[in-house]
Scaffold this motif. Sequence first.
Motif, short mmCIF file in Angstrom:
data_model
loop_
_atom_site.label_atom_id
_atom_site.label_comp_id
_atom_site.label_asym_id
_atom_site.label_seq_id
_atom_site.Cartn_x
_atom_site.Cartn_y
_atom_site.Cartn_z
N ILE A 174 54.20 -18.72 44.52
CA ILE A 174 53.98 -17.57 45.40
C ILE A 174 53.10 -16.54 44.70
N SER A 175 53.41 -16.26 43.45
CA SER A 175 52.63 -15.29 42.69
C SER A 175 51.18 -15.74 42.53
N LYS A 176 51.00 -17.02 42.25
CA LYS A 176 49.67 -17.56 41.96
C LYS A 176 48.82 -17.75 43.21
N TYR A 177 49.42 -18.17 44.33
CA TYR A 177 48.65 -18.58 45.49
C TYR A 177 48.85 -17.74 46.76
N PHE B 59 55.13 -21.21 52.18
CA PHE B 59 55.88 -21.41 50.93
C PHE B 59 57.27 -21.99 51.18
N ILE B 60 57.85 -21.68 52.34
CA ILE B 60 59.13 -22.32 52.70
C ILE B 60 58.90 -23.82 52.88
N THR B 61 57.81 -24.16 53.55
CA THR B 61 57.47 -25.57 53.75
C THR B 61 57.23 -26.27 52.41
N LEU B 62 56.54 -25.58 51.51
CA LEU B 62 56.32 -26.13 50.17
C LEU B 62 57.66 -26.45 49.51
N TRP B 63 58.59 -25.52 49.58
CA TRP B 63 59.92 -25.71 48.98
C TRP B 63 60.64 -26.89 49.62
N GLN B 64 60.59 -26.95 50.96
CA GLN B 64 61.32 -27.99 51.68
C GLN B 64 60.70 -29.38 51.50
N SER B 65 59.38 -29.43 51.30
CA SER B 65 58.70 -30.73 51.22
C SER B 65 58.34 -31.11 49.78
N ALA B 66 58.86 -30.40 48.82
CA ALA B 66 58.48 -30.62 47.42
C ALA B 66 58.66 -32.07 46.98
N GLU B 67 59.72 -32.70 47.42
CA GLU B 67 59.99 -34.08 46.99
C GLU B 67 58.93 -35.06 47.48
N GLN B 68 58.23 -34.70 48.54
CA GLN B 68 57.23 -35.60 49.13
C GLN B 68 55.85 -35.42 48.51
N ILE B 69 55.66 -34.42 47.69
CA ILE B 69 54.34 -34.16 47.11
C ILE B 69 54.04 -35.21 46.05
N ASP B 70 52.90 -35.82 46.19
CA ASP B 70 52.46 -36.83 45.21
C ASP B 70 51.74 -36.11 44.08
N LYS C 16 47.72 -14.83 47.66
CA LYS C 16 46.46 -14.27 48.15
C LYS C 16 45.58 -15.35 48.79
N SER C 17 45.50 -16.51 48.16
CA SER C 17 44.69 -17.61 48.68
C SER C 17 45.21 -18.08 50.04
N VAL C 18 46.52 -18.22 50.15
CA VAL C 18 47.13 -18.65 51.42
C VAL C 18 46.88 -17.59 52.50
N ALA C 19 47.04 -16.32 52.14
CA ALA C 19 46.82 -15.23 53.10
C ALA C 19 45.38 -15.22 53.58
N LEU C 20 44.43 -15.46 52.69
CA LEU C 20 43.02 -15.50 53.08
C LEU C 20 42.73 -16.67 54.02
N LEU D 246 48.36 -26.41 49.86
CA LEU D 246 48.80 -25.17 50.50
C LEU D 246 47.80 -24.74 51.57
N GLY D 247 46.52 -24.92 51.29
CA GLY D 247 45.49 -24.56 52.26
C GLY D 247 45.62 -25.35 53.55
N ARG D 248 45.90 -26.63 53.41
CA ARG D 248 46.06 -27.48 54.60
C ARG D 248 47.29 -27.05 55.40
N ILE D 249 48.40 -26.76 54.71
CA ILE D 249 49.61 -26.28 55.41
C ILE D 249 49.30 -24.97 56.13
N ALA D 250 48.62 -24.06 55.44
CA ALA D 250 48.30 -22.75 56.03
C ALA D 250 47.42 -22.90 57.27
N ARG D 251 46.40 -23.75 57.19
CA ARG D 251 45.53 -23.96 58.36
C ARG D 251 46.31 -24.55 59.53
#
Length: 195
Positions: A22-25, A54-65, A27-31, A76-81
């Motif tokens: 959240i701290s790192k990204y 970021f909630i989705t990131l937390w919930q789907s963390a196990e599926q991230i390759d 601003k990027s997600v908001a943009l 994160l950009g794809r989720i945001a779009r």
Amino acid sequence: MNDRQLISALKRRQKHALRQYISKYHKSVALTVEAVAGRILSPQDKEEIVADVFITLWQSAEQIDDETYLSIKPYLGRIARNKTKNALRKQGNLRNFTLPLEEAILVSSREELSEDLIRKELQNTLKKLILSLSVEEQNCFIKYYYYQLPIRMIAEECGLSESTVKVKLFRGRKKLRKLLEERGISYENYKDILL
């Protein structure tokens, strides 16, 4: 901690990893949300989408390759779009919605390009080249490659047949390839980034 270590920590449900993301990204997600939503969604709606990413990131963390993603930023950009487009659809605002070209064309890749200068140069070149296409080709490109709308929906929104949309995308790709290669940019090397 690098992104791979953070992904691993996130998969182990370590909350500090989510806080770091959240701290790192943030601003990027908001943009990204701002670029897709423009003035259509309220600031509160946009901030809710950012939080939901970021909630989705937390919930789907196990599926991230973690072998695929050297950086989580494109993910994160794809989720945001997608979440922003869904919010626009719910309000009935995605139909007939077109962004200014400057906001619509965002270069992303599976891995962040190591040099911002290269990314910006590719963005500027791509914008100029897409502007050289016909207005219909521009609209088809943005809706298909950026909004990832199905051809059927693009055809309905543009008042064209599905086969006409396919032809416009094909001809547009062909023109872009030629124009890129005239500028010394290998379409094959950058097609995943450019389109």
